[in-house]
Design an enzyme around this catalytic site. Structure first.
Site, PDB file in Angstrom:
ATOM      1  N   ARG A  54      -7.376   3.265  13.232  1.00 52.95           N
ATOM      2  CA  ARG A  54      -8.302   2.128  13.070  1.00 52.95           C
ATOM      3  C   ARG A  54      -8.305   1.250  14.322  1.00 52.95           C
ATOM      4  O   ARG A  54      -9.325   0.679  14.681  1.00 52.95           O
ATOM      5  CB  ARG A  54      -7.980   1.310  11.818  1.00 52.95           C
ATOM      6  CG  ARG A  54      -9.067   0.296  11.490  1.00 52.95           C
ATOM      7  CD  ARG A  54      -8.828  -0.423  10.185  1.00 52.95           C
ATOM      8  NE  ARG A  54      -9.400   0.247   9.030  1.00 52.95           N
ATOM      9  CZ  ARG A  54     -10.666   0.140   8.622  1.00 52.95           C
ATOM     10  NH1 ARG A  54     -11.517  -0.614   9.305  1.00 52.95           N
ATOM     11  NH2 ARG A  54     -11.098   0.776   7.566  1.00 52.95           N
ATOM     12  N   GLU A  96     -10.577  -8.015   4.307  1.00 48.02           N
ATOM     13  CA  GLU A  96      -9.870  -8.070   5.583  1.00 48.02           C
ATOM     14  C   GLU A  96     -10.608  -8.784   6.721  1.00 48.02           C
ATOM     15  O   GLU A  96      -9.972  -9.473   7.520  1.00 48.02           O
ATOM     16  CB  GLU A  96      -9.518  -6.647   6.039  1.00 48.02           C
ATOM     17  CG  GLU A  96      -8.498  -5.968   5.159  1.00 48.02           C
ATOM     18  CD  GLU A  96      -8.437  -4.472   5.429  1.00 48.02           C
ATOM     19  OE1 GLU A  96      -9.377  -3.755   5.027  1.00 48.02           O
ATOM     20  OE2 GLU A  96      -7.464  -4.037   6.053  1.00 48.02           O
ATOM     21  N   GLU A 145       0.849  -1.195   0.000  1.00 51.42           N
ATOM     22  CA  GLU A 145       0.000   0.000   0.000  1.00 51.42           C
ATOM     23  C   GLU A 145       0.882   1.241   0.000  1.00 51.42           C
ATOM     24  O   GLU A 145       0.677   2.162  -0.764  1.00 51.42           O
ATOM     25  CB  GLU A 145      -0.947  -0.002   1.212  1.00 51.42           C
ATOM     26  CG  GLU A 145      -1.870   1.219   1.224  1.00 51.42           C
ATOM     27  CD  GLU A 145      -2.922   1.205   2.330  1.00 51.42           C
ATOM     28  OE1 GLU A 145      -3.182   0.137   2.910  1.00 51.42           O
ATOM     29  OE2 GLU A 145      -3.486   2.274   2.606  1.00 51.42           O
TER      30      GLU A 145
HETATM   31  N1  MTE Z   1      -6.148 -11.457  -1.047  1.00 47.17           N
HETATM   32  C1  MTE Z   1      -5.106 -11.843  -1.811  1.00 47.17           C
HETATM   33  N2  MTE Z   1      -5.191 -13.003  -2.460  1.00 47.17           N
HETATM   34  N3  MTE Z   1      -3.988 -11.079  -1.928  1.00 47.17           N
HETATM   35  C2  MTE Z   1      -3.852  -9.888  -1.243  1.00 47.17           C
HETATM   36  O1  MTE Z   1      -2.841  -9.220  -1.358  1.00 47.17           O
HETATM   37  N4  MTE Z   1      -4.904  -8.290   0.315  1.00 47.17           N
HETATM   38  C3  MTE Z   1      -5.883  -8.123   1.385  1.00 47.17           C
HETATM   39  C4  MTE Z   1      -7.251  -8.598   0.919  1.00 47.17           C
HETATM   40  N5  MTE Z   1      -7.159  -9.906   0.356  1.00 47.17           N
HETATM   41  C5  MTE Z   1      -4.941  -9.463  -0.412  1.00 47.17           C
HETATM   42  C6  MTE Z   1      -6.093 -10.287  -0.376  1.00 47.17           C
HETATM   43  C7  MTE Z   1      -6.003  -6.761   1.845  1.00 47.17           C
HETATM   44  S1  MTE Z   1      -4.914  -6.198   2.993  1.00 47.17           S
HETATM   45  C8  MTE Z   1      -6.995  -5.930   1.402  1.00 47.17           C
HETATM   46  S2  MTE Z   1      -7.184  -4.384   2.009  1.00 47.17           S
HETATM   47  C9  MTE Z   1      -7.950  -6.360   0.376  1.00 47.17           C
HETATM   48  O2  MTE Z   1      -7.712  -7.684  -0.068  1.00 47.17           O
HETATM   49  C10 MTE Z   1      -7.833  -5.404  -0.804  1.00 47.17           C
HETATM   50  O3  MTE Z   1      -8.633  -5.772  -1.859  1.00 47.17           O
HETATM   51  P1  MTE Z   1     -10.199  -5.435  -1.931  1.00 47.17           P
HETATM   52  O4  MTE Z   1     -10.358  -4.036  -1.453  1.00 47.17           O
HETATM   53  O5  MTE Z   1     -10.516  -5.594  -3.350  1.00 47.17           O
HETATM   54  O6  MTE Z   1     -10.883  -6.410  -1.031  1.00 47.17           O
HETATM   55  N1  HPA Z   2      -7.279   0.947   5.554  1.00 44.99           N
HETATM   56  C1  HPA Z   2      -6.260   0.850   4.697  1.00 44.99           C
HETATM   57  N2  HPA Z   2      -5.578   1.874   4.296  1.00 44.99           N
HETATM   58  C2  HPA Z   2      -5.912   3.075   4.753  1.00 44.99           C
HETATM   59  C3  HPA Z   2      -6.961   3.243   5.641  1.00 44.99           C
HETATM   60  C4  HPA Z   2      -7.676   2.127   6.053  1.00 44.99           C
HETATM   61  O1  HPA Z   2      -8.608   2.215   6.845  1.00 44.99           O
HETATM   62  N3  HPA Z   2      -7.065   4.554   5.935  1.00 44.99           N
HETATM   63  C5  HPA Z   2      -6.092   5.152   5.228  1.00 44.99           C
HETATM   64  N4  HPA Z   2      -5.391   4.262   4.502  1.00 44.99           N
HETATM   65 MO1  MOS Z   3      -5.191  -3.689   3.201  1.00 48.57          MO
HETATM   66  S1  MOS Z   3      -4.075  -3.683   4.907  1.00 48.57           S
HETATM   67  O1  MOS Z   3      -6.028  -2.237   3.652  1.00 48.57           O
HETATM   68  O2  MOS Z   3      -4.021  -3.214   2.057  1.00 48.57           O
END
Ligand code: MTE
Ligand code: HPA
Ligand code: MOS
Length: 759
Positions: free
Chosen positions: A309, A712, A231
């Protein structure tokens, strides 16, 4: 892939080795390779930095230090406290000091040993409580408060207090940090980066090179996992590659090797916390006070946001009327810790669960009795003021109890424990309530760009980065539903700042929600024009009566002669635009940091897990028998992806609190820097039985087609495994102290079961 019915199925590409990660791209001829020279000292003043010998090594084309940066030597996103290359001081082992660029990766790495660095060591701090004592804070502490804790203690029949520690966690994405920078005309650059945040990379590259953002395009094809680790922390490697590319006028590739990645990048934040929890005799929670000491590492990175958070999730899935939660963001001399699935939520939820277990011990009841009594109900206010709407906490809990036969299982576990001498079983329930939205309100926006081609095929670009979570599959589903056309007609473009600008990182589980809504809007804009064309083609006057159902055009509910493909061709013939761009911003969310009150989340995701383990009390080893979940998802956009998210998240959560232990030597260097010393759950360690039941009938107007985010939340079910283990330990040792330290590795289990015995 033409023999596969779904040409865009990622899984098929992965197993055939056809997915293209950055390192798989054929680099242009003349591409140079970069390697990072990193600080060997945790804290110190740079007395001498001499790169001349490295520059003279075979194949070396350039060596860059802070002095070579044409723009600003600064990549801090929230707080500008992070130089790209060390300038004057170093703040952790692994801080980039110089970049060596050579004809091959091997030559670049070989030349690293010739960089000469002398550092005058300064005192280094690794423990967040020690940092707090010394006033080493990234920002002043923040407190979320509700009710009146001081007054409430007097009304409590039981008050427990204690300390909870949770460790770091390595992201261990399969694809290490990687980027390829390609110089273009007139000083412009294209950077192909393995990042969750293309705009963040674009901004930092522009800043470091002193360029306007329009000179920098950042593109992401897909990630081999990010989990939060990309990120913010894909940025330095992209900036370094871009710096070298712009200075040398050649393409430059920078790929971290696994050990480098583990040593140089940040992890989940370790937290050390103090709690005090008070309740009435009947188990009703009355007051909770908690202080989180967050180990931020040496720069701010996303730490303040992550800590925020933690404060939002301090009370977990429970209603507690009197709360004071304080978070201190402590600066230490470790590589800066960063986002990791859950983003500070898991750390906070672990503490409240630990506090409840202590309280239940004091009351002489099952923790589940206290948990159940205090679960959030519809309309309850959280300490930051938001009332929970569409709250499924109790429903998930009760359904988990019945579906997975809690009473019977309790009896079986008790029976097992009664009839075994050295083995014990433990059960625990873990409810999750997780807020969906970026806690930083501004980030809750996204864009989409849709093109319909004259053959009826569709290209969709959004800000969403595909990292294995299936967001591209889900967005394709959104476009196919919006137009009511075959999924096969829709293709997702690689994410690029030139197609969709000013994007938020794909994070906070919002990827599908935000980009899906933007995609839906863009598709509807094109659809509106297509309806007018259809009405004209059919000689009718009411475009609003035109509808497309499975590629067939209907007028007033009756099929017409038009199909999707004919309609699209007709629109082109009539010189009607077949493209649209759209922007979406989550409505209704707000938060006031001066009062720490507001409604920061679009909604919450809920669920409950029942976890069971079997412990070998002679060896300290254990087996996770089962994790059984009822999770509030709503109607799924992609059932396979959602199940995968739940399963993967659960495994990751279990790993964090059991096997995975990040250890540093006294000098601050990472000891657990490879997979022989850093254990992650493998298939043998995975729960023997893993079942996830989704609630599908719940309403979520702020999701896409009513679905809820799932990236998450499931990780936090892993917390239940920790407490199931603790329950098994308790069954073996009914008296005496058990710590609240994680990870609960087999070694730590054994030490505690053996009590004071020397081992
Ligand atoms: N799933 C896979 N396979 N690979 C990833 O890197 N990242 C996780 C989750 N699931 C991740 C994952 C995290 S930290 C987040 S915030 C969300 O996927 C981000 O994707 P989304 O917002 O589309 O759910
Ligand atoms: N999640 C992930 N990344 C972020 C957030 C959060 O809640 N707020 C700012 N960056
Ligand atoms: Mo997920 S820790 O918000 O990339």
């Amino acid at each position: 892939m033409s023999d596969h019915p779904d040409r865009l199925l990622d899984m098929a590409l992965h197993v055939r080795g056809e997915s293209r990660y950055v390192d798989d791209l054929t680099p242009p001829q003349g591409t140079l390779y970069a390697a990072v020279f990193a600080s060997p000292a945790a804290h110190g003043r740079i007395r001498r930095l001499d790169t001349s010998r490295a520059l003279a090594r075979p194949g070396v084309r350039g060596v860059f230090t802070a002095r070579d940066i044409p723009g600003e030597n600064q990549i801090g996103g929230i707080i500008p406290d992070e130089p790209l290359l060390a300038d004057g001081e170093v703040h952790c082992v692994g801080e980039p000091v110089a970049l060596v660029v050579a004809d091959t990766q091997r030559l670049a790495r070989a030349a690293l040993a010739s960089v000469e660095l002398e550092v005058e060591r300064l005192p280094a701090v690794f423990d967040p409580r020690e940092a707090f004592k010394q006033g080493l804070l990234i920002r002043p502490p923040r407190t979320f408060a509700a009710g009146d804790v001081e007054a409430a203690w007097k009304n409590c029949d039981v008050v427990v207090e204690g300390r909870v520690d949770s460790g770091g966690q390595e992201h261990l994405y399969l694809e290490t940090q990687c980027s390829l920078a390609l110089p273009g005309e007139g000083g412009s650059l294209k950077v192909i980066s393995a990042t969750q945040g293309p705009t963040a990379v674009q901004k930092s590259v522009a800043r470091v090179l002193g360029l306007p953002m329009h000179q920098v395009e950042v593109e992401v094809l897909r990630l081999g996992g990010g989990f939060g680790g990309k990120e913010d922390q894909a940025t330095p490697w992209a900036c370094l590659a871009a710096l070298a590319a712009s200075r040398l006028g050649k393409p430059v590739k920078l790929v971290l090797q696994r050990q480098e990645d583990m040593r140089l990048t940040g992890k989940r934040h370790p937290y050390s916390s103090d709690f005090r929890l008070g309740a009435a005799y009947d188990g009703r929670l009355l007051a909770y006070e908690v202080t989180f000491y967050q180990n931020a590492g040496c720069t701010a990175d996303l730490s303040t946001s992550i800590l925020e958070r933690s404060l939002f999730h301090a009370t977990g899935s429970y209603l507690i009327p009197n709360v004071r939660a304080t978070g201190a963001c402590c600066r230490t001399n470790l590589p800066s810790n960063t986002a990791f699935r859950g983003f500070g939520g898991p750390q906070a939820m672990f503490v409240i669960e630990a506090a409840i277990v202590r309280l239940a011990e004091a009351l002489g009841v099952e923790p589940a009795a206290v948990q159940e009594k205090n679960l959030l109900a519809e309309g309850d206010a959280l300490p930051y003021g938001q009332r929970v709407r569409g709250c499924q906490a109790r429903r998930c809990w009760l359904e988990a109890r019945t579906r997975y036969r809690l009473e019977e299982r309790r009896w079986q576990v008790a029976e097992f424990n009664r009839t075994h001498t050295l083995a014990r079983k433990g059960l625990a329930l873990m409810p999750v309530c997780f807020g969906i939205s970026f806690t930083n309100q501004t980030l809750n926006q996204a864009g989409a760009l849709v093109h319909v081609f004259t053959d009826g095929s569709v290209s969709l670009a959004t800000a969403a980065v595909e990292m294995g979570q299936g967001v591209h599959r889900k967005l394709r589903e959104v476009a196919s539903r919006a137009f009511s056309i075959d999924r096969e007609r829709v293709r997702l473009e690689p994410t690029s700042t030139a197609r969709v600008p000013n994007t938020s990182p794909t994070a906070a589980s919002t990827g599908t929600d935000l980009n899906g809504r933007a995609a839906e809007l863009a598709c509807r804009a094109v659809l509106g024009r297509l309806r007018e064309v259809a009405a004209q083609e059919l000689g009718k006057h009411h475009p609003e009566r035109v509808e497309i159902r499975e590629e067939q055009v209907f007028y007033q509910g009756k099929p017409s002669s038009l199909t999707w493909a004919k309609l699209v061709a007709a629109a082109y013939g009539r010189r009607v635009s077949l493209s649209a761009q759209a922007h979406y911003a989550t409505p209704g969310i707000h938060f006031d940091r001066s009062t720490e009150k507001g409604e920061p989340f679009a909604y919450h995701a809920y669920g409950t897990a029942l976890c069971e383990v079997t412990l070998d009390c002679l060896r300290g080893t254990y087996v996770v028998d089962s994790v059984e979940v009822v999770h509030d998802l709503g109607p799924s956009l992609d059932a396979a992806a959602d199940l995968g998210q739940a399963e993967g998240g659960i495994a990751q959560g279990i790993g964090w609190l059991t096997l995975e232990e990040v250890l540093h030597a006294p000098d601050g260097s990472l000891l657990t820097k490879d997979l022989s010393t850093y254990k992650v759950p493998d298939i043998h360690f995975a729960p023997r039985r893993l079942e996830v039941h989704f609630l599908e009938d719940t309403e979520n107007p702020l999701g896409v087609f009513n679905a809820k985010a799932i990236g998450e939340p499931p990780l936090m079910y892993g917390i239940g495994v920790y407490f199931a283990l603790r329950a098994a330990m308790r069954a073996f040792r009914p008296d005496g102290e058990l710590s609240l330290v994680a990870p609960l590795t087999p070694e730590r289990v054994l030490m505690q079961l053996a009590g004071d015995l020397p081992l």
